[in-house]
Design a protein around this motif. Structure first.
Motif, mmCIF file in Angstrom:
data_model
loop_
_atom_site.group_PDB
_atom_site.id
_atom_site.type_symbol
_atom_site.label_atom_id
_atom_site.label_comp_id
_atom_site.label_asym_id
_atom_site.label_seq_id
_atom_site.Cartn_x
_atom_site.Cartn_y
_atom_site.Cartn_z
ATOM 1 N N UNK A 51 7.464 62.241 -45.304
ATOM 2 C CA UNK A 51 8.578 62.556 -46.200
ATOM 3 C C UNK A 51 9.834 62.947 -45.417
ATOM 4 N N UNK A 52 9.620 63.567 -44.254
ATOM 5 C CA UNK A 52 10.760 64.034 -43.466
ATOM 6 C C UNK A 52 11.676 62.887 -43.058
ATOM 7 N N UNK A 53 11.090 61.731 -42.753
ATOM 8 C CA UNK A 53 11.903 60.579 -42.356
ATOM 9 C C UNK A 53 12.144 59.608 -43.498
ATOM 10 N N UNK A 54 11.440 59.794 -44.602
ATOM 11 C CA UNK A 54 11.622 58.926 -45.764
ATOM 12 C C UNK A 54 11.478 59.774 -47.021
ATOM 13 N N UNK A 55 12.532 60.512 -47.411
ATOM 14 C CA UNK A 55 12.448 61.446 -48.537
ATOM 15 C C UNK A 55 12.010 60.800 -49.841
ATOM 16 N N UNK A 56 12.243 59.501 -50.008
ATOM 17 C CA UNK A 56 11.867 58.836 -51.258
ATOM 18 C C UNK A 56 10.380 58.515 -51.299
ATOM 19 N N UNK A 57 9.699 58.683 -50.168
ATOM 20 C CA UNK A 57 8.280 58.342 -50.109
ATOM 21 C C UNK A 57 7.475 59.288 -50.977
ATOM 22 N N UNK A 58 6.543 58.752 -51.757
ATOM 23 C CA UNK A 58 5.700 59.562 -52.631
ATOM 24 C C UNK A 58 4.259 59.429 -52.180
ATOM 25 N N UNK A 59 3.506 60.486 -52.327
ATOM 26 C CA UNK A 59 2.109 60.479 -51.936
ATOM 27 C C UNK A 59 1.274 61.154 -53.015
ATOM 28 N N UNK A 60 0.017 60.740 -53.114
ATOM 29 C CA UNK A 60 -0.873 61.382 -54.059
ATOM 30 C C UNK A 60 -1.656 62.511 -53.415
ATOM 31 N N UNK A 61 -1.234 62.909 -52.205
ATOM 32 C CA UNK A 61 -1.895 64.032 -51.530
ATOM 33 C C UNK A 61 -1.651 65.303 -52.333
ATOM 34 N N UNK A 62 -2.714 66.005 -52.659
ATOM 35 C CA UNK A 62 -2.596 67.214 -53.439
ATOM 36 C C UNK A 62 -2.538 68.434 -52.539
#
Length: 218
Positions: free
Chosen positions: A206-217
């Motif tokens: 996320x730090x280098x790609x703020x738009x990136x989404x993850x399903x990590x809880x």
């Protein structure tokens, strides 16, 4: 007699540089859990240069919420890192840069052997301890570095950050690691070790790609 500190200490694991091994996920160092995640972060020379600067100035960790302090520049003599060819054959490491380089905020660029203290929280997980940079790679289309744990961590192992400018002009960011518990808590609850690893990697991506989404809880 001068009192020893973490800057004098070697890494607390033996497989130094193994995050470069092509078969890390299949054959990690004995007793360690491997991890890898990657994301496309853009394209072009400017994106590659900006992302490379972010990892070589510790900015990637700071953007992920980790404080980096007590940075001591390494000479590169003790830790030049083992380089690997695509077939996994070790090759002679390239010469480490000798001139001092600094980020815009005055932070010295990472060199082999550099030591630092890490502290902070990423989600519910604490990050605290000392690390040593075990290799730095600066090639025309590939920039990377890895650090290994020295002391004070809840885990032991190595973590690498890599920026690759591929032939199709895309720029990719890859995080690799191998870890094992260093304290009773993760030994007692080993499933939490992988959760911690996934959460850390999610923050780096996320730090280098703020738009990136993850399903990590959390």
């Amino acid at each position: 007699m001068r009192r020893s500190n973490f800057e004098d200490q070697p890494t607390d694991y033996a497989a130094v540089g193994a995050t470069q091994a092509a078969d890390l996920l299949q054959y990690p160092p004995d007793g360690y859990k491997p991890y890898e995640d990657a994301i496309k972060i853009g394209s072009g020379d400017e994106r590659f240069a900006a992302a490379s600067a972010s990892i070589l100035s510790w900015q990637i960790l700071r953007l992920a919420g980790i404080t980096v302090s007590d940075i001591e520049r390494g000479s590169g003599d003790a830790y030049q890192g083992v380089r690997f060819a695509e077939d996994g054959t070790p090759i002679r490491p390239g010469a480490d840069r000798t001139e001092d380089r600094f980020a815009s905020d005055g932070t010295p660029y990472i060199t082999s052997g550099t030591t630092a203290s890490l502290s902070g929280h990423v989600g519910p997980y604490s990050v605290r301890g000392h690390v040593r940079v075990v290799y730095v790679i600066e090639d025309p289309q590939h920039v990377a570095f890895a650090f290994g744990t020295v002391s004070g961590h809840a885990i032991s192992g190595e973590e690498s950050f890599s920026i690759e400018h591929r032939d199709d002009d895309s720029v990719w960011f890859t995080v690799r690691a191998f870890v094992r518990p260093a304290r009773w808590f993760y030994r007692l609850f080993p499933f939490l070790l992988l959760r911690r690893r996934k959460r850390l990697s999610a923050q780096y991506l996320r730090a280098l790609s703020p738009a990136w989404a993850s399903d990590v809880r959390e």
